[in-house]
Design a protein around this motif. Sequence first.
Motif, PDB file in Angstrom:
ATOM      1  N   LEU A   1       0.829  -1.213   0.000  1.00  8.77           N
ATOM      2  CA  LEU A   1       0.000   0.000   0.000  1.00  8.77           C
ATOM      3  C   LEU A   1       0.860   1.260   0.000  1.00  8.77           C
ATOM      4  O   LEU A   1       0.551   2.237  -0.699  1.00  8.77           O
ATOM      5  N   ILE A   2       1.946   1.250   0.768  1.00  6.01           N
ATOM      6  CA  ILE A   2       2.845   2.409   0.803  1.00  6.01           C
ATOM      7  C   ILE A   2       3.509   2.618  -0.551  1.00  6.01           C
ATOM      8  O   ILE A   2       3.623   3.756  -1.040  1.00  6.01           O
ATOM      9  N   VAL A   3       3.940   1.520  -1.196  1.00  5.75           N
ATOM     10  CA  VAL A   3       4.572   1.629  -2.519  1.00  5.75           C
ATOM     11  C   VAL A   3       3.588   2.181  -3.544  1.00  5.75           C
ATOM     12  O   VAL A   3       3.907   3.080  -4.326  1.00  5.75           O
ATOM     13  N   VAL A   4       2.369   1.654  -3.531  1.00 10.68           N
ATOM     14  CA  VAL A   4       1.351   2.126  -4.484  1.00 10.68           C
ATOM     15  C   VAL A   4       1.000   3.586  -4.224  1.00 10.68           C
ATOM     16  O   VAL A   4       0.890   4.389  -5.155  1.00 10.68           O
ATOM     17  N   ALA A   5       0.836   3.947  -2.935  1.00  9.47           N
ATOM     18  CA  ALA A   5       0.518   5.334  -2.606  1.00  9.47           C
ATOM     19  C   ALA A   5       1.643   6.278  -3.021  1.00  9.47           C
ATOM     20  O   ALA A   5       1.393   7.370  -3.550  1.00  9.47           O
ATOM     21  N   SER A   6       2.890   5.854  -2.809  1.00 11.07           N
ATOM     22  CA  SER A   6       4.033   6.672  -3.214  1.00 11.07           C
ATOM     23  C   SER A   6       4.068   6.861  -4.722  1.00 11.07           C
ATOM     24  O   SER A   6       4.368   7.961  -5.221  1.00 11.07           O
ATOM     25  N   PHE A   7       3.730   5.805  -5.450  1.00 13.57           N
ATOM     26  CA  PHE A   7       3.707   5.880  -6.914  1.00 13.57           C
ATOM     27  C   PHE A   7       2.671   6.901  -7.397  1.00 13.57           C
ATOM     28  O   PHE A   7       2.944   7.721  -8.271  1.00 13.57           O
ATOM     29  N   TYR A   8       1.486   6.858  -6.787  1.00 10.42           N
ATOM     30  CA  TYR A   8       0.427   7.769  -7.220  1.00 10.42           C
ATOM     31  C   TYR A   8       0.649   9.197  -6.725  1.00 10.42           C
ATOM     32  O   TYR A   8       0.163  10.147  -7.332  1.00 10.42           O
TER      33      TYR A   8
ATOM     34  N   PRO B   1       3.552  12.328  -8.894  1.00  2.00           N
ATOM     35  CA  PRO B   1       3.309  13.536  -9.711  1.00  2.00           C
ATOM     36  C   PRO B   1       3.030  14.777  -8.864  1.00  2.00           C
ATOM     37  O   PRO B   1       3.521  15.870  -9.179  1.00  2.00           O
ATOM     38  N   PHE B   2       2.266  14.599  -7.785  1.00  4.72           N
ATOM     39  CA  PHE B   2       1.976  15.743  -6.914  1.00  4.72           C
ATOM     40  C   PHE B   2       3.247  16.241  -6.236  1.00  4.72           C
ATOM     41  O   PHE B   2       3.449  17.454  -6.100  1.00  4.72           O
ATOM     42  N   VAL B   3       4.095  15.320  -5.790  1.00  2.00           N
ATOM     43  CA  VAL B   3       5.352  15.707  -5.150  1.00  2.00           C
ATOM     44  C   VAL B   3       6.229  16.484  -6.131  1.00  2.00           C
ATOM     45  O   VAL B   3       6.823  17.512  -5.782  1.00  2.00           O
ATOM     46  N   VAL B   4       6.311  16.006  -7.371  1.00  4.82           N
ATOM     47  CA  VAL B   4       7.099  16.705  -8.391  1.00  4.82           C
ATOM     48  C   VAL B   4       6.542  18.098  -8.642  1.00  4.82           C
ATOM     49  O   VAL B   4       7.292  19.079  -8.752  1.00  4.82           O
TER      50      VAL B   4
END
Length: 294
Positions: free
Chosen positions: A25-32, A35-38
Motif C-alpha cells: 500500500l505504501i509503494v502504491v501510494a508513493s507511486f500515485y 506527480p503531486f510531489v514533483v
Amino acid sequence: MSNNTVGRKSSGLDKVFRIALYTVLIVVASFYLMPFVVMLITSLKDVEEIRTGTLLSLPASLHFDSWAKAWSSACTGSSCGGISPYFLNSFQIVIPAVMISTLLGAINGYVISLWKFRGSDLFFAALLVGCFIPFQVILLPMARTLGWLGIANTTTGLVFVHVVYGVAFTTLFFRNFYQSIPGELVKAARLDGAGFFTIFYRIILPVSTPIIVVTVIWQFTQIWNDFLFGVAFSGFDTQPVTVALNNLVNTSFGGKEYNVDMAAAIIAALPTLAVYVFAGKYFVRGLTAGAVKG
C-alpha cells in the motif's frame, strides 16, 4: 501440536501478511503521489534551478513568488489578469449546478423506484443511455440551445449544461439507493394521508444522507474539473478555472515558467482535493450503503 503453538504460528503469519500488505500500500501510494510531489517541488524552485537541476531534486531555497504570480498573473489570450476571478466563476458554476442536479436526481430516483408509473422503466433506460453519450456529441446541439435560450457564453448557460448532462448520473445513483427502501413504507405513509412531497421530505430525504454525499462529491469533481464544456460554452469573462489554467500553461512571456504552471495547477486542484480529504470516508460509506446496487 498444542493450541498455543497453532495460535502463535497463526499470529506470526498474520503479522507477516499485515506487514506485506502495508508495504504494498505504501509503494502504491508513493507511486500515485509522485506527480503531486514533483509539482510541489517544482513550484517552490526558481526558473534557473528548474533548468539546471533534476526533476526530483529538492529546492535549494523555497520560492513562493511563483504561487503569488500564478494567483495574480494568469494569462488569458493576449492579456494577463488574475486567476482568482476564474476561481469565482467555477464556484458560481459548481454550486448551483451541484444543488440543482442533486435535487432533480433525488426526485427522479424517488419517482422511478418508489412511485412506479407507466413507462417508468423506459424513462430510466433513456436516462441510462444519457450517461453514455460522449461530451463531444452534444456540443453543437447544446450550443444552438444555449443561443436560443439567450444564455450563451454565460455562467448560467454552463450551469444549465452541467445540470442537463449530470441529471442522468444523479438519477442513477438515487434510484439504485432508493431500491433498498421498502415500498411498504411509502404505501403506509400514503394510507396515512401523506402526499408525494410530504413522503419525500419527511421519510425519504432523512435516510438519503449517504447517497447525497456521494452525488455531491461526484458532481462537484466532474464539474470543477470540466474543460470541454468550459472552453466551448464560456465567454472571456465567464471561463472556469480549468480554462484559465490551460491558457496560462500555453502562454509564455520571455520564457517558460514551469514553477508558475505547477503552482497554478495545484491551486486549481485544491477544492477537489479538499472535498475528498474531508468527505472521502462519507463517499465510501455512501457507495457501500447502496449507491451501486440494484
